[in-house]
Design an enzyme around this catalytic site. Structure first.
Site, PDB file in Angstrom:
ATOM      1  N   GLY A  74     -46.397  37.180  20.538  1.00  0.00           N
ATOM      2  CA  GLY A  74     -47.526  37.948  21.040  1.00  0.00           C
ATOM      3  C   GLY A  74     -47.473  39.418  20.696  1.00  0.00           C
ATOM      4  O   GLY A  74     -48.237  40.216  21.251  1.00  0.00           O
ATOM      5  N   HIS A 105     -57.039  37.181   9.827  1.00  0.00           N
ATOM      6  CA  HIS A 105     -56.624  38.242  10.746  1.00  0.00           C
ATOM      7  C   HIS A 105     -57.549  39.457  10.640  1.00  0.00           C
ATOM      8  O   HIS A 105     -57.904  40.060  11.651  1.00  0.00           O
ATOM      9  CB  HIS A 105     -55.176  38.660  10.486  1.00  0.00           C
ATOM     10  CG  HIS A 105     -54.168  37.673  10.950  1.00  0.00           C
ATOM     11  ND1 HIS A 105     -54.000  37.331  12.261  1.00  0.00           N
ATOM     12  CD2 HIS A 105     -53.269  36.928  10.265  1.00  0.00           C
ATOM     13  CE1 HIS A 105     -53.044  36.436  12.372  1.00  0.00           C
ATOM     14  NE2 HIS A 105     -52.583  36.166  11.167  1.00  0.00           N
TER      15      HIS A 105
END
Length: 169
Positions: free
Chosen positions: A14, A50
């Site tokens: 994360g 992304h």
């Protein structure tokens, strides 16, 4: 302005998501400075995905080795990631750890001097055991030394564990 935050942790812990949340809390138009080279078609698709996921509020810069050449003063900048940045120096030096370390440190020092709010994302690749081959072990050493160098200069350091940020500095 002129701060350094380091976010470290394992793969898929994360780190990047947390870095992006921090950046958006600090700025309405942060910079995403990507250090990855495009290694193959799968990697290219990942990079494109992304980039699209970040949204229009981001200024995207792709820079493999020398981010200090960009005008970043006064901006909030996510540098993602230190591991890929080190990889570029390591392979360009043909695995010469000392040379790569000196070059990364020199570029980091130039970058840190520009007066931006930096959020560096890195990996703790040394947590997973000892690599089987010498090249991997040398790169793990390089990564660990660079992480220490940045952490010593950082105002804040977070370790990500299962998507949870643990502030360690």
């Amino acid at each position: 302005m002129g701060s350094i935050t380091l976010i470290t942790g394992g793969q898929r812990s994360g780190k990047s998501s947390f870095a992006q949340r921090l950046a958006l809390e600090r700025s309405g138009n942060p910079v995403y400075l990507a250090t990855s080279r495009v290694w193959d078609d799968e990697h290219r698709r990942r990079i494109e995905r992304h980039r699209a996921d970040r949204g229009p509020q981001w200024t995207n810069i792709e820079e493999e080795k020398h981010p200090s050449v960009h005008d970043l003063g006064g901006r909030t900048v996510v540098v993602d990631c230190v591991t890929l940045w080190c990889t570029n120096f390591f392979f360009d030096s043909e695995g010469d750890t000392d040379r790569a370390l000196a070059e990364v440190k020199a570029e980091f020092d130039l970058l840190a001097a520009v007066g931006a709010d930096f959020i560096f994302v890195t990996n703790e690749i040394g947590l997973g055991g000892v690599a089987e081959n010498a090249l991997q072990r040398r790169f793990t050493d390089l990564q660990g030394w660079v992480n220490q160098y940045i952490a010593q200069r950082a105002d804040a350091v977070y370790m990500m564990v299962s998507g949870l940020p643990l502030r360690i500095k």
